[in-house]
Design a protein around this motif. Structure first.
Motif, PDB file in Angstrom:
ATOM      1  N   SER A 147     -17.233  34.555  40.854  1.00  0.00           N
ATOM      2  CA  SER A 147     -18.303  35.317  40.194  1.00  0.00           C
ATOM      3  C   SER A 147     -17.972  36.811  40.172  1.00  0.00           C
ATOM      4  O   SER A 147     -18.277  37.507  39.196  1.00  0.00           O
ATOM      5  CB  SER A 147     -19.631  35.085  40.912  1.00  0.00           C
ATOM      6  OG  SER A 147     -19.539  35.463  42.285  1.00  0.00           O
ATOM      7  N   THR A 148     -17.332  37.309  41.252  1.00  0.00           N
ATOM      8  CA  THR A 148     -16.945  38.729  41.307  1.00  0.00           C
ATOM      9  C   THR A 148     -15.871  39.026  40.289  1.00  0.00           C
ATOM     10  O   THR A 148     -15.909  40.069  39.600  1.00  0.00           O
ATOM     11  CB  THR A 148     -16.454  39.102  42.715  1.00  0.00           C
ATOM     12  OG1 THR A 148     -17.477  38.819  43.664  1.00  0.00           O
ATOM     13  CG2 THR A 148     -16.072  40.568  42.793  1.00  0.00           C
ATOM     14  N   SER A 171     -16.216  41.524  32.877  1.00  0.00           N
ATOM     15  CA  SER A 171     -17.336  41.841  31.976  1.00  0.00           C
ATOM     16  C   SER A 171     -17.659  43.323  32.020  1.00  0.00           C
ATOM     17  O   SER A 171     -17.925  43.953  30.981  1.00  0.00           O
ATOM     18  CB  SER A 171     -18.566  41.015  32.366  1.00  0.00           C
ATOM     19  OG  SER A 171     -18.331  39.631  32.190  1.00  0.00           O
ATOM     20  N   GLU A 172     -17.661  43.905  33.201  1.00  0.00           N
ATOM     21  CA  GLU A 172     -17.943  45.338  33.336  1.00  0.00           C
ATOM     22  C   GLU A 172     -16.863  46.166  32.657  1.00  0.00           C
ATOM     23  O   GLU A 172     -17.143  47.219  32.058  1.00  0.00           O
ATOM     24  CB  GLU A 172     -18.058  45.709  34.809  1.00  0.00           C
ATOM     25  CG  GLU A 172     -19.319  45.162  35.477  1.00  0.00           C
ATOM     26  CD  GLU A 172     -19.335  45.414  36.975  1.00  0.00           C
ATOM     27  OE1 GLU A 172     -18.289  45.858  37.518  1.00  0.00           O
ATOM     28  OE2 GLU A 172     -20.377  45.172  37.613  1.00  0.00           O
ATOM     29  N   SER A 221     -15.271  37.407  37.476  1.00  0.00           N
ATOM     30  CA  SER A 221     -15.879  37.370  36.149  1.00  0.00           C
ATOM     31  C   SER A 221     -16.695  38.629  35.872  1.00  0.00           C
ATOM     32  O   SER A 221     -16.650  39.198  34.764  1.00  0.00           O
ATOM     33  CB  SER A 221     -16.766  36.130  36.031  1.00  0.00           C
ATOM     34  OG  SER A 221     -17.381  36.067  34.771  1.00  0.00           O
ATOM     35  N   ARG A 222     -17.436  39.082  36.873  1.00  0.00           N
ATOM     36  CA  ARG A 222     -18.264  40.282  36.703  1.00  0.00           C
ATOM     37  C   ARG A 222     -17.396  41.514  36.464  1.00  0.00           C
ATOM     38  O   ARG A 222     -17.734  42.368  35.628  1.00  0.00           O
ATOM     39  CB  ARG A 222     -19.146  40.475  37.933  1.00  0.00           C
ATOM     40  CG  ARG A 222     -20.008  41.738  37.873  1.00  0.00           C
ATOM     41  CD  ARG A 222     -21.010  41.774  39.018  1.00  0.00           C
ATOM     42  NE  ARG A 222     -20.361  41.592  40.310  1.00  0.00           N
ATOM     43  CZ  ARG A 222     -19.731  42.575  40.985  1.00  0.00           C
ATOM     44  NH1 ARG A 222     -19.657  43.793  40.461  1.00  0.00           N
ATOM     45  NH2 ARG A 222     -19.205  42.327  42.159  1.00  0.00           N
TER      46      ARG A 222
END
Length: 294
Positions: A30-31, A37-38, A33-34
């Motif tokens: 999840s980190t 995205s950022e 992917s985040r």
């Protein structure tokens, strides 16, 4: 700019999936992917096309990745260079030693042969060098050391002076059989003034003090050696300096059981150099190679 975003993005592309990249980076998926995205939000463009089966770079993403990959590679090379420098002796080693320690030349040559990535700047001087102020890594010093909280000292060995004379002198005047017989010989004195005209010699627990007749008094050891080689007297010479003269027969050791009290020799270096591979390698090398008694 968040360089962590660039690193994560490059690793996702190289791994081919968020899951593999997360495993390699030791981050939650999840980190990872985040972070990507950022990054896309910050640059204002989609960099990856996400499908259920694989990831694909967009045209903008391909151009961006090429730059990111170079940055990440340079960063990894920088870390590798630091690791290598910390694990293997490397770079310039600045050393100072007394002028009379020219016998160290052979040891230095051997060290350079064994450590090809080390360069040595050797400054020979009889003044006490301020290692920290003048940027030296190491000093080799003889005699008693002053107390210092900023320096570390490691004992290398000692220097003892032993009685030597040329075969010519011995043939003409004979060799003393005991220290007291030195009083009847011409002697060559290192130092200055009359206060040094008594030689103190040790042999185990025995001590002998002899008032000698100085045919020459000089404060330069190589000049003392030259006059001894010419056959003009008996000299107390450092055992480390003139072993080659004895091996070659140019000088002969007299009173082999006797020598002057030994002067300690230490390698001294700043506390900040204690974990330097090149300093530690050189100190260990000197300790192993330091000459023993003649």
């Amino acid at each position: 700019m968040d360089l962590n975003e660039l690193l994560v993005f490059a690793k996702v592309v190289q791994a081919g999936s968020f899951t593999s990249a997360a495993r390699g980076l030791r981050m939650p998926k999840s980190t990872v992917s985040r972070k990507v995205s950022e990054l896309e939000e910050r640059v204002g463009a989609q960099l990856l096309q996400r499908t259920t089966r694989k990831l694909r770079l967009t045209d903008v993403g391909q151009a961006y990745y090429e730059h990111c990959a170079r940055i990440v590679a340079e960063a990894e090379q920088a870390e590798l260079a630091v690791t290598r420098m910390q694990s293997a002796p490397h770079g310039l080693l600045r050393v100072t030693a007394p002028l009379a320690f020219n016998f160290m030349g052979t040891m230095i040559a051997e060290f350079l042969a064994g450590y090809p990535e080390v360069q040595i700047e050797m400054v020979c001087t009889d003044r006490t060098v301020d290692l920290v102020e003048e940027g030296f890594d190491l000093a080799v010093r003889a005699g008693k050391l002053a107390d210092s909280s900023s320096l570390i000292a490691r004992r290398l060995g000692s220097i003892e002076r032993v009685a030597m004379a040329s075969p010519r002198y011995i043939q003409e005047r004979g060799a003393p059989k005991s220290p007291k017989e030195l009083a009847a010989h011409d002697c060559l004195l290192f130092g200055a003034g009359a206060s040094g005209n008594v030689w103190t010699l040790h042999s185990g627990s025995r001590t002998a003090e002899v008032a000698i007749r100085a045919r020459l008094t000089v404060n330069e050891p190589d000049m003392l050696r030259a006059v001894a080689l010419a056959g003009f007297g008996i000299a107390l010479l450092p055992n480390t300096h003139y072993a080659k003269d004895i091996d070659a027969g140019r000088l002969q050791r007299l009173l082999p059981e006797w020598s002057s009290p030994g002067a300690p020799v230490n390698a001294v270096y700043p506390v900040t150099r204690h974990h330097s591979p090149k300093v530690m390698a050189f100190v260990d090398f000197l300790k192993e190679r330091w000459p023993h008694k003649v």
